[in-house]
Write a protein that holds these residues in place. Structure first.
Motif, PDB file in Angstrom:
ATOM      1  N   LEU A 361     -25.075 -24.616 -55.353  1.00  0.00           N
ATOM      2  CA  LEU A 361     -25.619 -24.906 -56.677  1.00  0.00           C
ATOM      3  C   LEU A 361     -26.893 -25.710 -56.500  1.00  0.00           C
ATOM      4  O   LEU A 361     -26.889 -26.766 -55.849  1.00  0.00           O
ATOM      5  CB  LEU A 361     -24.608 -25.682 -57.528  1.00  0.00           C
ATOM      6  N   HIS A 362     -28.003 -25.218 -57.069  1.00  0.00           N
ATOM      7  CA  HIS A 362     -29.301 -25.876 -56.972  1.00  0.00           C
ATOM      8  C   HIS A 362     -29.759 -26.259 -58.372  1.00  0.00           C
ATOM      9  O   HIS A 362     -29.882 -25.400 -59.254  1.00  0.00           O
ATOM     10  CB  HIS A 362     -30.332 -24.955 -56.323  1.00  0.00           C
ATOM     11  N   LEU A 363     -30.033 -27.548 -58.571  1.00  0.00           N
ATOM     12  CA  LEU A 363     -30.556 -28.061 -59.833  1.00  0.00           C
ATOM     13  C   LEU A 363     -31.928 -28.655 -59.563  1.00  0.00           C
ATOM     14  O   LEU A 363     -32.067 -29.576 -58.746  1.00  0.00           O
ATOM     15  CB  LEU A 363     -29.622 -29.119 -60.417  1.00  0.00           C
ATOM     16  N   VAL A 388     -27.565 -29.181 -54.267  1.00  0.00           N
ATOM     17  CA  VAL A 388     -28.944 -29.650 -54.125  1.00  0.00           C
ATOM     18  C   VAL A 388     -29.440 -30.073 -55.502  1.00  0.00           C
ATOM     19  O   VAL A 388     -29.435 -29.270 -56.442  1.00  0.00           O
ATOM     20  CB  VAL A 388     -29.857 -28.552 -53.544  1.00  0.00           C
ATOM     21  N   VAL A 389     -29.866 -31.342 -55.621  1.00  0.00           N
ATOM     22  CA  VAL A 389     -30.392 -31.882 -56.873  1.00  0.00           C
ATOM     23  C   VAL A 389     -31.777 -32.436 -56.586  1.00  0.00           C
ATOM     24  O   VAL A 389     -31.933 -33.355 -55.774  1.00  0.00           O
ATOM     25  CB  VAL A 389     -29.480 -32.978 -57.456  1.00  0.00           C
ATOM     26  N   GLU A 390     -32.817 -31.896 -57.257  1.00  0.00           N
ATOM     27  CA  GLU A 390     -34.198 -32.300 -57.023  1.00  0.00           C
ATOM     28  C   GLU A 390     -34.866 -32.668 -58.344  1.00  0.00           C
ATOM     29  O   GLU A 390     -34.940 -31.843 -59.257  1.00  0.00           O
ATOM     30  CB  GLU A 390     -34.987 -31.181 -56.342  1.00  0.00           C
ATOM     31  N   SER A 413     -27.671 -32.770 -51.028  1.00  0.00           N
ATOM     32  CA  SER A 413     -29.076 -33.157 -50.964  1.00  0.00           C
ATOM     33  C   SER A 413     -29.480 -33.733 -52.305  1.00  0.00           C
ATOM     34  O   SER A 413     -29.382 -33.065 -53.344  1.00  0.00           O
ATOM     35  CB  SER A 413     -29.954 -31.950 -50.622  1.00  0.00           C
ATOM     36  N   LEU A 414     -29.919 -34.988 -52.300  1.00  0.00           N
ATOM     37  CA  LEU A 414     -30.375 -35.689 -53.507  1.00  0.00           C
ATOM     38  C   LEU A 414     -31.813 -36.126 -53.295  1.00  0.00           C
ATOM     39  O   LEU A 414     -32.117 -36.821 -52.322  1.00  0.00           O
ATOM     40  CB  LEU A 414     -29.489 -36.896 -53.796  1.00  0.00           C
ATOM     41  N   GLU A 415     -32.679 -35.732 -54.199  1.00  0.00           N
ATOM     42  CA  GLU A 415     -34.094 -36.085 -54.089  1.00  0.00           C
ATOM     43  C   GLU A 415     -34.650 -36.379 -55.477  1.00  0.00           C
ATOM     44  O   GLU A 415     -34.533 -35.567 -56.392  1.00  0.00           O
ATOM     45  CB  GLU A 415     -34.885 -34.956 -53.440  1.00  0.00           C
ATOM     46  N   GLY A 416     -35.231 -37.566 -55.622  1.00  0.00           N
ATOM     47  CA  GLY A 416     -35.833 -37.943 -56.890  1.00  0.00           C
ATOM     48  C   GLY A 416     -34.840 -38.301 -57.974  1.00  0.00           C
ATOM     49  O   GLY A 416     -35.176 -38.214 -59.158  1.00  0.00           O
ATOM     50  N   LYS A 439     -28.442 -35.652 -47.330  1.00  0.00           N
ATOM     51  CA  LYS A 439     -29.871 -35.945 -47.439  1.00  0.00           C
ATOM     52  C   LYS A 439     -30.102 -36.739 -48.719  1.00  0.00           C
ATOM     53  O   LYS A 439     -29.761 -36.279 -49.814  1.00  0.00           O
ATOM     54  CB  LYS A 439     -30.683 -34.644 -47.474  1.00  0.00           C
ATOM     55  N   VAL A 440     -30.661 -37.933 -48.573  1.00  0.00           N
ATOM     56  CA  VAL A 440     -30.971 -38.804 -49.720  1.00  0.00           C
ATOM     57  C   VAL A 440     -32.430 -39.219 -49.584  1.00  0.00           C
ATOM     58  O   VAL A 440     -32.796 -39.954 -48.660  1.00  0.00           O
ATOM     59  CB  VAL A 440     -30.052 -40.034 -49.779  1.00  0.00           C
TER      60      VAL A 440
END
Length: 495
Positions: A361-363, A388-390, A413-416, A439-440
């Motif tokens: 799941l990509h957000l 993945v959350v961007e 994966s968390l970004e922003g 990944k943070v």
């Protein structure tokens, strides 16, 4: 008796000989030189189609009085066959050099054109005249989106989108909030005519990007280009999609109904149903700016049984569409981008069945303020192993806690995510026993000082770990007593 010795005669005769480097003098010498040049050119170009040598019977008036030195030089490549010369051009890796070679002569222009497989069209008249298909007969990928909009060539205002860029009119501020006027987009009839010319000349197309095409244009394209596998459609309404059912090998489709500031067309459940019934071999589908509801997504899931990747971007769908994702039996990747909300009325939890084969799941750049919609999304996607959350606004500790239902998570994966803290991250991660990669990045409220020994222990067992929540993070204060970064203990590298 002459006083000259035989040795002197020989020296004088050698001095009078002319070399090829010395100029000829006299009318007889000039005429002989011209005959020699003609003979060389006849031998150099026996079968050339683009360069015709002069014959000896031609009148002298047609011969220039001061011929250029370059025009007298023989073309050594004329002795090579077209097939051999094309193999030489194939060795050129840079496309700019290949385009430069096409300017040498007509023959090189034709041969280099055979090697061009991808092009972005800027001039619609170049397509309508038939020169595009004649100049580049082996095209595989064609993007005619920029040429579908009339623009000022000398304008300094460039509108750039993910798919195309176009120079805007100087009166852009007078268009009622739209960057492109409706009359600047070519009419559907003219687009259909250009698509017909293109499909007749380039039957090997594999990928194409179109705007404002009608049913007739799609039908003819499907008939002529049977191997077309990837398509991008902009500004196409519901009933224009009736021509899409003839594409037997279409596998990748991007359908853009509305692009803010450029155009606005309506793609509703009607268009999605037509699309689903016509493209049963789809593997990847992206719906951008489309209207719809439960019925449209259900039709796609039931008809497109091979669909493995679905992207929802800037949707304007009615509430309840999330529950229709369970009909996508083989869906493996779900991407949601640029959405102001996920689902404003997802319904009861008992009606939200999960996608059985969903893995990721990509957000990206979504607003996740409404907890009920995000929670329903995680219920539908509870079988995922990667999240993945961007750059999603509104993802705080309470909303992120809904992801705890995804028990088989292996990659996060968390970004922003500026509202998420270390406590919110820990409350979810400690329940994931199979987590292998983390990944943070750029999560400013995640502090090193708030990392507990339990969370640090999870970090030490990861196979892949990237930790950079902010520019000052050193990941040291919260690791005291864990054995990490000590002699004999495990260490991990900060990237």
């Amino acid at each position: 008796m002459s006083d000259r010795s035989p040795g002197c005669d020989r020296r004088i005769s050698r001095q009078r000989r002319l070399s090829w480097c010395e100029p000829f003098s006299g009318e007889y010498d000039e005429e002989a030189l011209k005959n020699v040049i003609r003979k060389m050119r006849l031998l150099s170009f026996p079968n050339s189609g683009s360069i015709t040598p002069r014959s000896e019977s031609e009148p002298e008036s047609e011969t220039p009085s001061n011929p250029s030195p370059l025009s007298a030089l023989p073309d050594c490549t004329a002795l090579l066959s077209d097939e051999l010369l094309v193999k030489v051009f194939e060795r050129i890796s840079e496309r700019k050099q290949l385009l430069s070679n096409s300017l040498v002569c007509k023959r090189w222009c034709s041969l280099c054109g055979r090697l061009i497989e991808s092009i972005r069209l800027l001039d619609w008249e170049f397509l309508e005249s038939g020169r595009l298909a004649y100049r580049f007969p082996n095209l595989v990928d064609v993007n005619i989106l920029p040429a579908s909009i009339r623009f000022e060539r000398n304008s300094g205002i460039l509108l750039s989108t993910e798919s195309f860029g176009v120079y805007l009119n100087s009166s852009v501020l007078e268009n009622d909030g739209s960057f492109v006027r409706k009359l600047d987009i070519l009419p559907s009839e003219r687009i259909d005519g250009g698509v017909r010319i293109l499909s007749e000349g380039c039957k090997n197309l594999r990928k194409i990007s179109l705007m404002n095409v009608g049913e007739e244009g799609l039908t003819f394209l499907a008939t002529e280009c049977e191997m077309l596998q990837e398509m991008e459609l902009h500004n196409c309404g519901d009933f224009a999609l009736r021509g899409i059912h003839r594409f037997q090998n279409l596998q990748i489709l991007k359908l853009v109904g509305r692009l803010s500031g450029v155009y606005a067309s309506i793609v509703s459940d009607i268009g999605m149903t037509i699309l689903a019934q016509g493209c049963r071999r789809l593997l990847k589908l992206e719906l951008m700016g489309c209207e719809g509801s439960f019925d449209g997504i259900k039709a796609i899931g039931m008809c497109c049984e091979m669909l493995a990747e679905l992207t929802i971007c800037s949707h304007r769908m009615e509430g309840g569409w999330l529950s229709a994702l369970s009909y996508c039996k083989n869906l493996k990747i779900l991407r949601i981008k640029l959405c102001k909300y996920i689902d404003d009325n997802p319904g009861l939890d008992e009606h939200l069945r999960s996608c059985p084969m969903l893995e990721e799941l990509h957000l990206s750049r979504c607003q996740l303020r409404f907890k009920h919609g995000v929670r329903s999304l995680f219920l539908v996607c509870r079988a995922i192993t990667g999240l993945v959350v961007e750059d999603c606004w509104g993802l705080d500790n309470g909303i992120f806690a809904a992801a705890i239902i995804c028990r088989g998570m292996r990659f996060l994966s968390l970004e922003g995510c500026s509202l998420l803290t270390a406590q919110g991250l820990e409350s979810v991660i400690l329940s994931w026993d199979e987590l292998e990669r983390l990944k943070v990045v750029s999560c400013n409220k995640v502090r090193d000082s708030e990392i507990t020994p339990e969370l640090a222990q999870v970090f030490s067992g990861l196979k892949e770990f990237k930790w950079r929540p902010d520019s000052r993070s050193m990941l040291s204060a919260g690791l005291v007593g864990t054995g990490i970064r000590q002699s004999g203990g495990r260490s991990f590298k900060r990237h």
